[in-house]
Design a protein around this motif. Sequence first.
Motif, PDB file in Angstrom:
ATOM      1  N   GLY A   8       0.788  -1.233   0.000  1.00  0.00           N
ATOM      2  CA  GLY A   8       0.000   0.000   0.000  1.00  0.00           C
ATOM      3  C   GLY A   8       0.817   1.279   0.000  1.00  0.00           C
ATOM      4  N   HIS A   9       2.131   1.169   0.040  1.00  0.00           N
ATOM      5  CA  HIS A   9       3.000   2.359   0.019  1.00  0.00           C
ATOM      6  C   HIS A   9       3.485   2.581  -1.411  1.00  0.00           C
ATOM      7  CE1 HIS A   9       5.711   5.389   1.592  1.00  0.00           C
ATOM      8  NE2 HIS A   9       6.652   4.871   0.828  1.00  0.00           N
ATOM      9  N   ARG A  10       3.211   3.779  -1.953  1.00  0.00           N
ATOM     10  CA  ARG A  10       3.590   4.095  -3.326  1.00  0.00           C
ATOM     11  C   ARG A  10       4.847   4.952  -3.344  1.00  0.00           C
ATOM     12  NH1 ARG A  10      -2.321   5.726  -5.785  1.00  0.00           N
ATOM     13  NH2 ARG A  10      -3.192   3.641  -5.642  1.00  0.00           N
ATOM     14  N   PHE A  11       5.756   4.637  -4.277  1.00  0.00           N
ATOM     15  CA  PHE A  11       6.983   5.418  -4.388  1.00  0.00           C
ATOM     16  C   PHE A  11       7.574   5.287  -5.789  1.00  0.00           C
ATOM     17  CE2 PHE A  11       7.987   1.235  -2.786  1.00  0.00           C
ATOM     18  CZ  PHE A  11       9.101   0.836  -3.506  1.00  0.00           C
ATOM     19  N   GLU A  12       8.479   6.198  -6.112  1.00  0.00           N
ATOM     20  CA  GLU A  12       9.243   6.161  -7.354  1.00  0.00           C
ATOM     21  C   GLU A  12      10.650   5.675  -7.016  1.00  0.00           C
ATOM     22  OE1 GLU A  12       8.336   7.027 -10.535  1.00  0.00           O
ATOM     23  OE2 GLU A  12       6.297   7.589  -9.978  1.00  0.00           O
ATOM     24  N   GLN A  13      11.241   4.885  -7.901  1.00  0.00           N
ATOM     25  CA  GLN A  13      12.574   4.335  -7.640  1.00  0.00           C
ATOM     26  C   GLN A  13      13.421   4.368  -8.906  1.00  0.00           C
ATOM     27  OE1 GLN A  13      12.613   0.218  -6.517  1.00  0.00           O
ATOM     28  NE2 GLN A  13      14.818   0.135  -6.404  1.00  0.00           N
ATOM     29  N   ALA A  14      14.702   4.647  -8.724  1.00  0.00           N
ATOM     30  CA  ALA A  14      15.691   4.522  -9.805  1.00  0.00           C
ATOM     31  C   ALA A  14      16.937   3.897  -9.193  1.00  0.00           C
ATOM     32  CB  ALA A  14      16.018   5.884 -10.403  1.00  0.00           C
ATOM     33  N   SER A  15      17.630   3.062  -9.953  1.00  0.00           N
ATOM     34  CA  SER A  15      18.871   2.475  -9.441  1.00  0.00           C
ATOM     35  C   SER A  15      19.897   2.411 -10.567  1.00  0.00           C
ATOM     36  CB  SER A  15      18.624   1.095  -8.844  1.00  0.00           C
ATOM     37  OG  SER A  15      18.121   0.216  -9.811  1.00  0.00           O
ATOM     38  N   TRP A  16      21.151   2.511 -10.166  1.00  0.00           N
ATOM     39  CA  TRP A  16      22.275   2.501 -11.095  1.00  0.00           C
ATOM     40  C   TRP A  16      23.325   1.525 -10.589  1.00  0.00           C
ATOM     41  CZ3 TRP A  16      19.947   6.726  -9.067  1.00  0.00           C
ATOM     42  CH2 TRP A  16      19.384   7.654  -9.946  1.00  0.00           C
ATOM     43  N   LYS A  17      23.892   0.717 -11.490  1.00  0.00           N
ATOM     44  CA  LYS A  17      25.060  -0.112 -11.170  1.00  0.00           C
ATOM     45  C   LYS A  17      26.278   0.794 -11.313  1.00  0.00           C
ATOM     46  CE  LYS A  17      22.899  -4.053 -10.815  1.00  0.00           C
ATOM     47  NZ  LYS A  17      22.597  -4.573  -9.519  1.00  0.00           N
ATOM     48  N   ILE A  18      27.145   0.829 -10.300  1.00  0.00           N
ATOM     49  CA  ILE A  18      28.305   1.723 -10.316  1.00  0.00           C
ATOM     50  C   ILE A  18      29.606   0.920 -10.420  1.00  0.00           C
ATOM     51  CG2 ILE A  18      29.530   3.529  -9.084  1.00  0.00           C
ATOM     52  CD1 ILE A  18      26.771   4.466  -9.905  1.00  0.00           C
ATOM     53  N   ASN A  19      29.855   0.030  -9.469  1.00  0.00           N
ATOM     54  CA  ASN A  19      31.061  -0.807  -9.428  1.00  0.00           C
ATOM     55  C   ASN A  19      32.354  -0.001  -9.569  1.00  0.00           C
ATOM     56  OD1 ASN A  19      29.749  -3.289  -8.986  1.00  0.00           O
ATOM     57  ND2 ASN A  19      29.220  -3.386 -11.161  1.00  0.00           N
ATOM     58  N   LYS A  20      32.477   1.043  -8.764  1.00  0.00           N
ATOM     59  CA  LYS A  20      33.682   1.881  -8.737  1.00  0.00           C
ATOM     60  C   LYS A  20      34.000   2.266  -7.306  1.00  0.00           C
ATOM     61  CE  LYS A  20      33.145   4.036 -13.228  1.00  0.00           C
ATOM     62  NZ  LYS A  20      33.033   5.261 -13.979  1.00  0.00           N
ATOM     63  N   SER A  21      35.270   2.613  -7.075  1.00  0.00           N
ATOM     64  CA  SER A  21      35.691   3.126  -5.772  1.00  0.00           C
ATOM     65  C   SER A  21      35.735   4.645  -5.828  1.00  0.00           C
ATOM     66  CB  SER A  21      37.069   2.584  -5.409  1.00  0.00           C
ATOM     67  OG  SER A  21      36.980   1.194  -5.159  1.00  0.00           O
ATOM     68  N   PHE A  22      35.457   5.269  -4.681  1.00  0.00           N
ATOM     69  CA  PHE A  22      35.459   6.722  -4.578  1.00  0.00           C
ATOM     70  C   PHE A  22      36.361   7.146  -3.418  1.00  0.00           C
ATOM     71  CE2 PHE A  22      31.543   5.605  -6.710  1.00  0.00           C
ATOM     72  CZ  PHE A  22      31.524   6.499  -7.767  1.00  0.00           C
ATOM     73  N   PRO A  23      36.865   8.383  -3.451  1.00  0.00           N
ATOM     74  CA  PRO A  23      37.745   8.852  -2.380  1.00  0.00           C
ATOM     75  C   PRO A  23      37.047   8.860  -1.014  1.00  0.00           C
ATOM     76  CG  PRO A  23      37.845  10.330  -4.270  1.00  0.00           C
ATOM     77  CD  PRO A  23      36.717   9.382  -4.517  1.00  0.00           C
TER      78      PRO A  23
END
Length: 92
Positions: A55-70
């Motif tokens: 019953g909870h409505r939401f918008e979703q987006a996801s991205w595969k990154i596979n990288k290291s960050f500082p």
Amino acid sequence: MGIGVVGEGLKVREVRALLDGWQDGARARVSLWQGGSYVRTVRGWKATSARETRGHRFEQASWKINKSFPHRSQLCVELTGHDRMPCVTIKR
């Protein structure tokens, strides 16, 4: 509106953006920030998809990154039509 990151230490495998409610045509992108300054776009604009769970409505987006960050850099999600930009700090 929120951001979720899946990964280990400095390596990020996936970034997810969530927006409460249904908003037709919402788009999101991921950017890298260091010391409060914009560095670069990590992943470009992507349309969100509408979801409903218990019953909870939401918008979703996801991205595969596979990288290291500082260490102590931030990944932020910008959503069209919203002033807030949720961020997550990458730490060892």
